[in-house]
Write an enzyme that holds these catalytic residues in place. Sequence first.
Site, PDB file in Angstrom:
ATOM      1  N   SER A   1     -10.006  -0.365   7.176  1.00  0.00           N
ATOM      2  CA  SER A   1      -9.383  -0.159   5.860  1.00  0.00           C
ATOM      3  C   SER A   1      -8.713  -1.382   5.242  1.00  0.00           C
ATOM      4  O   SER A   1      -8.307  -1.338   4.080  1.00  0.00           O
ATOM      5  CB  SER A   1      -8.357   0.976   5.929  1.00  0.00           C
ATOM      6  OG  SER A   1      -9.013   2.209   5.927  1.00  0.00           O
TER       7      SER A   1
ATOM      8  N   SER B   1      -9.675   2.076   3.095  1.00  0.00           N
ATOM      9  CA  SER B   1      -8.800   2.869   2.250  1.00  0.00           C
ATOM     10  C   SER B   1      -7.796   2.032   1.450  1.00  0.00           C
ATOM     11  O   SER B   1      -7.219   2.526   0.486  1.00  0.00           O
ATOM     12  CB  SER B   1      -8.008   3.853   3.112  1.00  0.00           C
ATOM     13  OG  SER B   1      -7.155   3.146   4.004  1.00  0.00           O
TER      14      SER B   1
ATOM     15  N   LYS C   1       0.870  -1.174   0.000  1.00  0.00           N
ATOM     16  CA  LYS C   1       0.000   0.000   0.000  1.00  0.00           C
ATOM     17  C   LYS C   1       0.906   1.223   0.000  1.00  0.00           C
ATOM     18  O   LYS C   1       1.938   1.237   0.681  1.00  0.00           O
ATOM     19  CB  LYS C   1      -0.884  -0.039   1.244  1.00  0.00           C
ATOM     20  CG  LYS C   1      -1.896   1.106   1.345  1.00  0.00           C
ATOM     21  CD  LYS C   1      -2.767   0.977   2.600  1.00  0.00           C
ATOM     22  CE  LYS C   1      -3.821   2.082   2.675  1.00  0.00           C
ATOM     23  NZ  LYS C   1      -4.670   1.948   3.882  1.00  0.00           N
TER      24      LYS C   1
END
Lengths: 95, 484, 478
Positions: free
Chosen positions: B175, B151, B76
């Site tokens: 997330s 997210s 990420k």
Amino acid sequence: MSLTNEEVKKIAHLARLRVNEDDLPTYAGNLSGILALVEQMNNVDTQGIVPMAHPQDASQRLRDDVVSENDQRERFQAIAPQTEAGLYLVPKVIE
Amino acid sequence: MHNKTIAEISAGLKAGKFSSEELTQDLLARIDRIDGKLNSFVTVTAEQAQAAARAADERIKANKATPLTGVPIAHKDIFCTEGVKTSCGSKMLDNFIAPYNATVVERMHAAGAVMLGKTNMDEFAMGSSNETSFYGAVKNPWDLERVPGGSSGGSAAAIAARLVPGATGTDTGGSIRQPAALCGVTGLKPTYGRVSRYGMIAFASSLDQGGPFARTAEDCALLLNAMSGFDGRDSTSIDKPVPDYTATLKDSIAGLKIGLPKEYFSEGLDAGMAQAVEQAIDVYKSMGCEIKEISLPNTHLSVPAYYVVAPAECSSNLSRFDGVRYGYRCENPSDLTDLYERSRGEGFGSEVKRRIMIGTYALSAGYYDAYYLKAQQIRRLISDDFTQAFADVDVIMGPTSPTTAFKLGEKTDDPVSMYLSDIYTIAANLAGLPGMSIPAGFSNGLPVGLQLIGNYFDEGGLLAAAHQYQQQTDWHTHTPQGFA
Amino acid sequence: MEWESVIGLEIHAQLATSSKIFSGASTAYGAVPNTQACAVDLGMPGVLPVLNQKAVLMAAKFGIAVEAEIARRSVFARKNYFYPDLPKGYQISQFELPVVGKGKLDVMLEDGSTKTIGITRAHLEEDAGKSLHEDFHGMTGIDLNRAGTPLLEIVSEPDIRSAKEAVAYMKKIHSMVRYLEICDGNMQEGSFRCDANVSVRPKGQKEFGTRAEIKNLNSFRFVERAINHEIERQIDLIEGGDKVVQETRLYDSDKGETRSMRSKEEANDYRYFPDPDLLPLEITEEMLESVRATMPELPDGKRQRFVSEYDLNEYDATVLTASRELADFYEATLRFSDADPKLVANWVMGEFSAALNNDAIEIADSPVNPEMLGGMLTRITDNTISGKIAKEVFEAMWAGEGAADDIIEKKGLKQITDSGAIEAMIDEIIANNPQQLEQFRAGKEKLFGFFVGQAMKASGGKANPAQVNDILKRKLKG
């Protein structure tokens, strides 16, 4: 709590965020909506409840007093917006 | 080749059936070909990946491989990667080439994993749909008109589309779990403190926790083995030995006590979701688990408390982005205040600004007690709910999110409705507990996630429960149409 | 109207650790800009603070020294504000639960009386960087080497009533932190500085007046001048019908006055909250034990011991114990000499301290060490030299001419104690000065000094003065 445009402006300045005048009403609306959601907390009596700042019920670990970092100025300043003579430059600071 | 799990890749590499270089090239080509539709990567590090793959092949030949050596993964874009742009999904860091690695990146690298690139995300991890990214929304591979969740939407979508077999994510209020659910993959948020936060750009420090995404629980166990552990550079990381999470995957779950919080099955839960979750529970029943209805009475307060705690912490954490030492700086600032206000006003998107403002307000003079302190007290109540529940049950299960993937743009104008899509995941962050989401069927053709919440440091128990479910079902093997 | 001033000091003592409070970067002074600012000090994305144990132990040591309660559990908080020398946009400090609680300190005032000043608290925090205002095309340069240096902020109660008291208190804290070896006390380098909160009120009034905070005073002289100026300014304001505004002021040492700080005018809302990157700090009994074990003798205890053990008066004992270095020098000199403690005290406070002052050097850099001074004082005691000759010997030692015995030998300064030789010399003087002898015998006793002077002159100052006296007395009587 419903926030006015003026209040939003004040908060934005405290947080050093430039918000366009035109966007103030939208922010005021959004933020007021979020505060309304948040204020559901007020329906609960929390008298005497110990606040929980952290999920861990532990104490802080300490490190030994040892110098472990060396000079990396060149690397760090390679990504800086503006430097001179090894200093970070900002518009004149008035004390 | 792209359909293989990490466990299969690891075995194949070891047996010499294929090389990491071949696999890496195959996946890089696939990303190149397909990701235009998804936008799941912000940066693809093709050259570094190929070099890392060759080094991994050497290491395998030298018999010095770990189970992750040569396995392609993605990080990420919230994890700092030395020499590689680390944007956190923000214009603020669009030019930020990190000068150091996050501990998670360092550990994965040391294990020999091959980083293919950095995945797209909501700006500074603030969002539940991946629409707040400076680099544009990520699309859900199951329906390109829908969101992948957020997210960590880029990581979840990339795995669902078979662009990469495993990836890292972070979970502050859901997330990892929510995008895993919306994309039909497996994701795990560890106990707070299990995985180092060093070099993971902070959103809300007391809630953030990094964790793995993969297609299976077994793969998550392999990734977690490498990611977790004490780190001297993170005062909140816990000095507790890391068990081999793969060793306990097959431990019997007969007699496991599963608690179903009635609050997680109330109004607002989509009927198709409820049905899929109930069927999953039936599978557990058939494996000899004991099902109990429990209550987490303060669940409805988790979103309100979260939207004070997380913004308060983020308002302070994001103060360092000021245009002075790195990151975005506005053109021709007239004075210092102008430098700050315009760099931050122009560098941050509107969701980030909203949260900074809410947090600034909640901490400001005269409001601290009513908001911040109150939220900390509610946080205690929510945590106590779990303590009580775990006195009776071993694991808590329920839906990961109230609905399946929603349409792009559907909730962008209404922050509060967006926030409520994390209603089932937020409580675990407030309490610091580990949680997972695993594929548990479909509702109207869209994946449904089953959430498992465990007691502190019981990642092993969660993984075993998830793994054995995946031995009984094949939901985790389904591939979105067009991405097979 | 008679006015009374009310003063409280916030002293910032830089703790003498090798590395910073939350990072492994060096705290050494004077490095090239930004070469001692690591990723943590620069507030880079994703990096985290890890607390330096030594800083904690030093804070505890101070707490024990001022008889304060040491918090078993204290909390670090973030103080949020934007400033270019503050890289994270917040300072990690302590707010609600500081590491050191209420304590006190006895301060000796000029008139010899003792006053107890209350210490409200002392807390750990990180220092900020430095803004350099030299002209960089109209911009300011930022050096973050100092960012993250550990500070102990020592907050006094508003117990201080004059600038002189403030200085006495600050000097006592300065002496204390150096005794404890937790701060080098170097004020030029900014290792020890203070902010003063000053207000005035009509004498007899209970309520405090509105206070102004004077920032960053880095010398005892400035503290005294700035406070005195501020007191005058406030009294003038009130007497002129104006009001004192609560504000932050800066002392301009060139102009000798304080002025309002424009940049801090805007009401600050620091939004303190517990730092989520740092769990509560726990100080265990074992940690406290380890600190107690390294506790040195403190100024007050040492002073009392000097009075009882060496039979010194309060004044001498106070002067000698004002700094640990001076007290240590005194006791070492005593060990190296057979001289009376009072004689040693006179020399350490007199010639030795004056020489240090003259050359503006520290004890550590003194050319005369305790062994040398002690050796010389022994020679006074055993009558090898007189006190007067000793001054000459001391000067020679200070100039690097060697040990006392060598100098005495080389320069032939040894005292004449052979009474036969002194007698012969005196006989000659008396014979050469019949007129003076007559006058003396006629009752002009003042002339005794004349004969002593002649004898000392004739001996080149080396005749033992006591012997000269005795022999002269006998001979002059006739």
